[in-house]
Scaffold this motif. Sequence first.
Motif, PDB file in Angstrom:
ATOM      1  N   ALA A   6       0.818  -1.213   0.000  1.00  9.91           N
ATOM      2  CA  ALA A   6       0.000   0.000   0.000  1.00  9.91           C
ATOM      3  C   ALA A   6       0.849   1.259   0.000  1.00  9.91           C
ATOM      4  N   VAL A   7       1.973   1.221   0.712  1.00 12.74           N
ATOM      5  CA  VAL A   7       2.793   2.422   0.876  1.00 12.74           C
ATOM      6  C   VAL A   7       3.806   2.579  -0.244  1.00 12.74           C
ATOM      7  N   GLU A   8       4.390   1.476  -0.692  1.00 15.31           N
ATOM      8  CA  GLU A   8       5.534   1.559  -1.604  1.00 15.31           C
ATOM      9  C   GLU A   8       5.176   1.427  -3.072  1.00 15.31           C
ATOM     10  N   SER A   9       3.962   1.057  -3.394  1.00 21.43           N
ATOM     11  CA  SER A   9       3.622   0.823  -4.795  1.00 21.43           C
ATOM     12  C   SER A   9       2.220   1.335  -5.094  1.00 21.43           C
ATOM     13  N   ASP A  10       2.111   2.273  -6.024  1.00 20.00           N
ATOM     14  CA  ASP A  10       0.791   2.759  -6.437  1.00 20.00           C
ATOM     15  C   ASP A  10      -0.024   1.633  -7.058  1.00 20.00           C
ATOM     16  N   ILE A  11       0.654   0.805  -7.850  1.00 17.88           N
ATOM     17  CA  ILE A  11      -0.043  -0.320  -8.480  1.00 17.88           C
ATOM     18  C   ILE A  11      -0.495  -1.306  -7.412  1.00 17.88           C
ATOM     19  N   GLY A  12       0.387  -1.572  -6.456  1.00 16.02           N
ATOM     20  CA  GLY A  12       0.020  -2.474  -5.375  1.00 16.02           C
ATOM     21  C   GLY A  12      -1.164  -1.958  -4.586  1.00 16.02           C
ATOM     22  N   GLN A  13      -1.174  -0.652  -4.301  1.00 22.45           N
ATOM     23  CA  GLN A  13      -2.285  -0.070  -3.568  1.00 22.45           C
ATOM     24  C   GLN A  13      -3.589  -0.197  -4.356  1.00 22.45           C
ATOM     25  N   ALA A  14      -3.517   0.110  -5.650  1.00 22.78           N
ATOM     26  CA  ALA A  14      -4.719   0.005  -6.484  1.00 22.78           C
ATOM     27  C   ALA A  14      -5.235  -1.431  -6.534  1.00 22.78           C
ATOM     28  N   CYS A  15      -4.303  -2.375  -6.597  1.00 23.59           N
ATOM     29  CA  CYS A  15      -4.688  -3.787  -6.618  1.00 23.59           C
ATOM     30  C   CYS A  15      -5.380  -4.177  -5.312  1.00 23.59           C
ATOM     31  N   LEU A  16      -4.812  -3.777  -4.188  1.00 24.14           N
ATOM     32  CA  LEU A  16      -5.404  -4.081  -2.884  1.00 24.14           C
ATOM     33  C   LEU A  16      -6.798  -3.487  -2.760  1.00 24.14           C
ATOM     34  N   ILE A  17      -6.971  -2.277  -3.254  1.00 25.58           N
ATOM     35  CA  ILE A  17      -8.284  -1.625  -3.196  1.00 25.58           C
ATOM     36  C   ILE A  17      -9.301  -2.390  -4.027  1.00 25.58           C
ATOM     37  N   GLN A  18      -8.862  -2.781  -5.240  1.00 25.58           N
ATOM     38  CA  GLN A  18      -9.783  -3.524  -6.113  1.00 25.58           C
ATOM     39  C   GLN A  18     -10.156  -4.882  -5.524  1.00 25.58           C
ATOM     40  N   LEU A  19      -9.245  -5.457  -4.761  1.00 21.05           N
ATOM     41  CA  LEU A  19      -9.516  -6.769  -4.159  1.00 21.05           C
ATOM     42  C   LEU A  19     -10.256  -6.666  -2.823  1.00 21.05           C
ATOM     43  N   GLY A  20     -10.649  -5.451  -2.436  1.00 19.44           N
ATOM     44  CA  GLY A  20     -11.519  -5.289  -1.267  1.00 19.44           C
ATOM     45  C   GLY A  20     -10.819  -5.230   0.069  1.00 19.44           C
ATOM     46  N   PHE A  21      -9.544  -4.853   0.084  1.00 24.82           N
ATOM     47  CA  PHE A  21      -8.818  -4.823   1.353  1.00 24.82           C
ATOM     48  C   PHE A  21      -9.226  -3.642   2.242  1.00 24.82           C
ATOM     49  N   PHE A  22      -9.671  -2.535   1.636  1.00 27.27           N
ATOM     50  CA  PHE A  22     -10.027  -1.366   2.453  1.00 27.27           C
ATOM     51  C   PHE A  22     -11.198  -1.686   3.390  1.00 27.27           C
ATOM     52  N   PRO A  23     -12.350  -2.174   2.894  1.00 22.60           N
ATOM     53  CA  PRO A  23     -13.439  -2.538   3.822  1.00 22.60           C
ATOM     54  C   PRO A  23     -13.060  -3.679   4.754  1.00 22.60           C
ATOM     55  N   LEU A  24     -12.198  -4.595   4.278  1.00 23.21           N
ATOM     56  CA  LEU A  24     -11.776  -5.708   5.127  1.00 23.21           C
ATOM     57  C   LEU A  24     -11.006  -5.193   6.346  1.00 23.21           C
ATOM     58  N   LEU A  25     -10.109  -4.239   6.139  1.00 28.60           N
ATOM     59  CA  LEU A  25      -9.337  -3.679   7.248  1.00 28.60           C
ATOM     60  C   LEU A  25     -10.233  -2.910   8.212  1.00 28.60           C
ATOM     61  N   LEU A  26     -11.224  -2.217   7.682  1.00 29.28           N
ATOM     62  CA  LEU A  26     -12.160  -1.498   8.556  1.00 29.28           C
ATOM     63  C   LEU A  26     -12.941  -2.474   9.419  1.00 29.28           C
ATOM     64  N   GLN A  27     -13.344  -3.588   8.825  1.00 33.49           N
ATOM     65  CA  GLN A  27     -14.063  -4.604   9.603  1.00 33.49           C
ATOM     66  C   GLN A  27     -13.160  -5.204  10.675  1.00 33.49           C
ATOM     67  N   LEU A  28     -11.910  -5.432  10.321  1.00 38.28           N
ATOM     68  CA  LEU A  28     -10.962  -5.972  11.289  1.00 38.28           C
ATOM     69  C   LEU A  28     -10.796  -5.035  12.486  1.00 38.28           C
ATOM     70  N   LEU A  29     -10.790  -3.736  12.217  1.00 35.39           N
ATOM     71  CA  LEU A  29     -10.569  -2.751  13.268  1.00 35.39           C
ATOM     72  C   LEU A  29     -11.797  -2.492  14.133  1.00 35.39           C
ATOM     73  N   PHE A  30     -12.946  -2.410  13.499  1.00 36.61           N
ATOM     74  CA  PHE A  30     -14.105  -1.855  14.203  1.00 36.61           C
ATOM     75  C   PHE A  30     -15.277  -2.813  14.401  1.00 36.61           C
ATOM     76  N   ARG A  31     -15.226  -3.969  13.766  1.00 35.78           N
ATOM     77  CA  ARG A  31     -16.342  -4.902  13.929  1.00 35.78           C
ATOM     78  C   ARG A  31     -15.962  -5.953  14.962  1.00 35.78           C
ATOM     79  N   ALA A  32     -16.809  -6.121  15.951  1.00 36.70           N
ATOM     80  CA  ALA A  32     -16.521  -7.064  17.041  1.00 36.70           C
ATOM     81  C   ALA A  32     -16.414  -8.491  16.498  1.00 36.70           C
ATOM     82  N   PRO A  33     -15.543  -9.334  17.102  1.00 33.26           N
ATOM     83  CA  PRO A  33     -14.606  -8.955  18.173  1.00 33.26           C
ATOM     84  C   PRO A  33     -13.369  -8.275  17.579  1.00 33.26           C
ATOM     85  N   TRP A  34     -13.030  -7.083  18.084  1.00 35.33           N
ATOM     86  CA  TRP A  34     -11.882  -6.385  17.511  1.00 35.33           C
ATOM     87  C   TRP A  34     -10.609  -6.829  18.213  1.00 35.33           C
TER      88      TRP A  34
END
Length: 402
Positions: free
Chosen positions: A122-150
């Motif tokens: 996510a930090v070192e590669s724009d392409i890598g970040q775009a790929c992670l976003i397309q594969l749904g990592f952003f909502p997954l990380l939010l669920q990991l952080l804020f959805r019980a059990p956290w």
Amino acid sequence: MSIPHLFRCPISLDLFTDPVTLSTGQTYDRPCIERWLADGNLTCPVTMQRLSDASLVPNHTLRHLIDQWLITGAADFHCRTKPTRLVNDNELSLAAVKQMLQSPDMASAAKLQALGKVRVLAVESDIGQACLIQLGFFPLLLQLLFRAPWPADKELIEVALDCVLSFSPASSLDSLNMLTDSSNLDSLMLLLDQGSTRIKTSLCHLLEVIATSPATQELSLIVGQSPRVLQALVFLAQDKPNGAASEAAVRAIAGLCSSEANRGNAIREGAVDAIVSYLSTSARKTDAPALAALELLLGHEEGRRAAVRNPNAIPVLVKMVFKVPSDHKGCEHAVGSLLRVCCDSTPATTHAVDAGVVMQLLLLLQSQCSSKAKAKARALLKLVKSLWAAQAGGGKCNDDDK
């Protein structure tokens, strides 16, 4: 399973088999761009820039991401294209990373390893970040952080928040609206209360993103109506030993106060005092966001009363009227804040004169500040002039009597 658009050659619109990059920065599949150049074309197909250098540079990062995606692309990816190279067995594939993060039974150490890989991509590669976003990592990380059990592991939470913040500028922020659910918002509040300083600082940055994004305006209003969130931000803004956390909290408050509906609540929870406290110790070259928020809050009668009650508010604002090096935007908001308070209060005007506002305004008017700042400065100078003249006259009479 559809092919992510970043994995498609812009000429053939098919999956890259051998991605190469031109001097223009555009990436193409080698067979396609070689045919284009062999036909006598001397321009980049996407940008139409003339090519002074027609060399083709292999795009190893993109090739590696496609390899991983193909290998982990699930059984439903029916494509005759084979992986362009084997992936090291010791490497975590993105699908494996995603599965590890989704599993409630996975150990914290394993999840931390997975998050480390996400953070690097996510930090070192724009392409890598775009790929992670397309594969749904952003909502997954939010669920990991804020959805019980956290997670109970603070380091895991810190790294996950780093990843979320690295995604935020580029990703669709609609996923953040999961925090409109009261249980998820409770998790955020708990972390804001009990997390490490690093966690709290990251959450402040996230709240600033929420407050300033059009996609999360409803969530911004919900957060801005929460006394618990505002109290935590106000407390953190006045945490002088932790400058980065204090600044992040003030920026979050400023973002929330950009909405008129949130300002009254922010004032009642002590936002005026918090910003004044922050400004009194800030060593930043520019404090424009904090001063802009304060000017907005002083547009409310409650906010002006809070400023008048605070013995440091007027001296701090006077000091901010003219700074070296000059902060033109901050100066404008400092003058605007003083103008709002002094219009309503003779004691505040007297306090400003005693703190040296006249000299500060004269210095500002001689500087290269904006026309808005000068207009506000002239208005404030006119307001305080008679009182300053009376004080100066009184001082002269006293000298004569001696």
